[in-house]
Write a protein that holds these residues in place. Structure first.
Motif, PDB file in Angstrom:
ATOM      1  N   THR A  48       0.833  -1.206   0.000  1.00  0.00           N
ATOM      2  CA  THR A  48       0.000   0.000   0.000  1.00  0.00           C
ATOM      3  C   THR A  48       0.868   1.257   0.000  1.00  0.00           C
ATOM      4  O   THR A  48       0.592   2.224  -0.719  1.00  0.00           O
ATOM      5  CB  THR A  48      -0.949  -0.023   1.214  1.00  0.00           C
ATOM      6  OG1 THR A  48      -1.742  -1.191   1.120  1.00  0.00           O
ATOM      7  CG2 THR A  48      -1.847   1.189   1.249  1.00  0.00           C
ATOM      8  N   THR A 112      -4.583  -2.653   4.710  1.00  0.00           N
ATOM      9  CA  THR A 112      -5.611  -2.839   3.687  1.00  0.00           C
ATOM     10  C   THR A 112      -6.584  -3.941   4.096  1.00  0.00           C
ATOM     11  O   THR A 112      -6.149  -5.004   4.509  1.00  0.00           O
ATOM     12  CB  THR A 112      -4.926  -3.272   2.374  1.00  0.00           C
ATOM     13  OG1 THR A 112      -3.812  -2.422   2.179  1.00  0.00           O
ATOM     14  CG2 THR A 112      -5.849  -3.202   1.207  1.00  0.00           C
ATOM     15  N   ASP A 146      -4.588  -2.811  -5.422  1.00  0.00           N
ATOM     16  CA  ASP A 146      -4.135  -3.060  -4.056  1.00  0.00           C
ATOM     17  C   ASP A 146      -5.155  -3.993  -3.393  1.00  0.00           C
ATOM     18  O   ASP A 146      -6.354  -3.884  -3.645  1.00  0.00           O
ATOM     19  CB  ASP A 146      -4.075  -1.734  -3.281  1.00  0.00           C
ATOM     20  CG  ASP A 146      -3.317  -1.896  -1.973  1.00  0.00           C
ATOM     21  OD1 ASP A 146      -2.461  -2.798  -1.877  1.00  0.00           O
ATOM     22  OD2 ASP A 146      -3.573  -1.108  -1.036  1.00  0.00           O
TER      23      ASP A 146
HETATM   24 MG   LIG Z   1      -1.868  -3.030   2.125  1.00  0.00          MG
END
Ligand SMILES: [Mg+2]
Ligand SMILES: Nc1nc2c(ncn2[C@@H]2O[C@H](COP(=O)(O)OP(=O)(O)O)[C@@H](O)[C@H]2O)c(=O)[nH]1
Length: 477
Positions: A48, A112, A146
């Motif tokens: 990320t 994430t 992502d």
């Molecule tokens: Mg991530």
């Protein structure tokens, strides 16, 4: 004699053929191109932050200051970069990630928990003279997605049926630290009659214990990577779904006559459903069509946590990389999806070591990914290893120790926020010996981020992101 032949006689056949081929390429492909880059990496490897920083620097690339080794920017050929992520059904939260990194004090973006996508339109002046004859400017569309690294570990399940998955897990559970940590769960499995009619409440209980074990394996000091199924750790929108009541059967079971209402059959069905409905969809929608790939590896985590962590990370990465579509293998696969032709292995968080250790970090990364890299080279895929830092959070400093000048790092400790100055030590270029692993020789600390400015970005805000970009996309501009 035709004109083509006359020119060939004057300037040489190879040259003319080459020019003809280039003109044909320009005509065939058009000038606008679309490229998808897969950013692959285990959870917490830095995906990320990498995507955030790369996008942020690219959006400022027309100012041509922070990416000198990315030739399109270095040669002043970037006209403008537009963020068109909102065209995607799941836009990457760039604003939030950048504002976390630019607030006072700056923070790392949160972990994430779902899937999102960056889309950039990069308008540039072509570097190729032939392309410049056709047009003054062209656009490269760049897509990067992502997603939680936990889910990546599901991709290898596509290559295994339930029985094969259980065999693999049996091998893993024979190793430390899994064997000791899972002792009581393994015992409960031994005493279970897998061919008897399924007792769902006991299966649910074993499943809850398995999920708790996965969370434990992931934590310090074990920091293991090969944790499957990924959604058991991070369910996303599948929280509470009965499909996740899933675990491998470790004892060997006689499978010559498995009754359809047995516990074995039930888990087998769940596994197959999970693979077909969750993993296949994830792969088909997001991973089956990629042109190029970055594999981020946190080598320092492996060094900090010792041999079992290193071995497990190596196994997990090798398994994952076998799920991608490299090279020529499989005629049908080649027909339906473009092959990945370039893979960059990047050792992330290179700002945790001094600059004179970056070369060692490249070498150490090769030790972790050597099996996967060998397979790729065999398929004639272009690969490279590069130590990078998406957000350079340390400064180099000099200190004197016993009259000798040594290189140190200065930064802010991630947990306390205090200034720390330390000698981070050397990255080995060969596999550490048992003695090295046991001596707590490697202790790289985590740093808080340095502020990411929204203007006046400079090369010292990252380490080698421009080289990574040049490797991945340089030939397209
Ligand atoms: Mg991530
Ligand atoms: N010092 C430093 N730490 C980094 C860098 N990139 C990531 N990190 C650290 O690694 C953590 C995980 O990064 P993240 O990008 O969220 O990992 P992901 O799970 O692969 O997406 C961050 O919270 C930081 O602590 C970097 O370039 N430099």
């Amino acid at each position: 004699m035709g004109l083509g032949s006359k020119i060939k006689r004057l300037v040489g056949t190879d040259f003319v053929d080459d020019v003809q081929q280039q003109i044909k390429d320009v005509m065939d492909q058009g000038l606008d191109k679309h490229i998808k880059i897969a950013v692959t990496g285990l959870s917490r490897s830095g995906k990320t932050v990498f995507i955030t920083s790369l996008t942020h620097h690219l959006l400022h690339a027309h100012q041509n200051k922070s990416l000198p080794f990315f030739s399109a920017a270095g040669d002043h050929r970037i006209i403008s970069v537009k963020n068109i992520s909102d065209q995607s059904p799941h836009p990457f939260p760039l604003k939030d990630a950048v504002s976390a990194l630019s607030q006072e004090p700056p923070q790392w973006p949160p972990s994430t928990t779902g899937l999102s996508e960056v889309r950039l339109a990069i308008k540039y002046k072509p570097g190729n003279r032939l392309k410049r004859l056709v047009t003054d400017s062209a656009t490269l569309y760049l897509d990067i997605i992502d997603y939680p690294g936990e889910w990546l570990l599901d991709l290898p399940l596509l290559n295994h049926n339930f029985e094969q998955w259980c065999d693999k897990q049996r091998e893993l559970f024979a190793l430390e630290p899994r064997a000791s940590l899972a002792q009581s769960w393994l015992k409960a499995q031994e005493s279970f009659d897998w061919l008897a009619p399924a007792d769902t409440s006991r299966i649910d209980e074993l499943s809850r214990e398995y999920t708790a074990l996965l969370h434990l394996f992931r934590q310090q000091p074990y920091a293991l990577s090969l944790l499957q199924p990924g959604r058991c750790i991070l369910p996303g929108d599948m929280a509470g779904d009965p499909l996740l009541t899933l675990f491998p059967i470790i004892p060997a079971v006689d499978k010559s006559d498995v009754p359809p209402d047995s516990a074995y059959a039930l888990l087998q069905q769940r596994y197959t459903l999970y693979r077909e409905q969750v993993v296949k969809r994830f792969y088909r929608e997001h991973f089956s069509r990629f042109d190029r790939q970055v594999v981020l590896v946190d080598c320092l985590k492996a060094l900090n946590n010792g041999k079992p962590c290193f071995d497990d990370m190596k196994l997990a990465l090798t398994d994952i990389l076998q799920s991608f579509n490299y090279g020529s293998s499989g005629f049908l696969r080649r027909l339906f999806s473009p092959r990945i032709d370039k893979v960059l292995f990047a050792s992330s968080k290179a700002d945790h070591v001094t600059a004179n250790q970056h070369h060692n970090l490249d070498k150490f990364l090769e030790l972790i990914i050597q099996d996967a890299q060998r397979d790729m080279r065999f398929e004639e895929i272009d690969t490279a290893c590069l130590a990078v830092a998406s957000i350079r959070s340390t400064e180099s400093a000099q200190a004197k120790l016993d009259g000798q000048q040594i290189s140190c790092l200065r930064g802010y400790d991630k947990s306390t926020g205090e200034v720390v100055a330390l000698f981070p030590g050397e990255v080995p270029v060969e596999l550490p010996t048992d003695n090295d692993w046991n001596s707590s020789r490697f202790q790289f600390v985590d740093f808080a981020p340095k502020k990411l400015p929204s203007s006046d970005l400079r090369p010292e805000h990252h380490i080698r992101l421009d080289q990574a970009l040049e490797y991945l996309t340089g030939d397209l501009f």
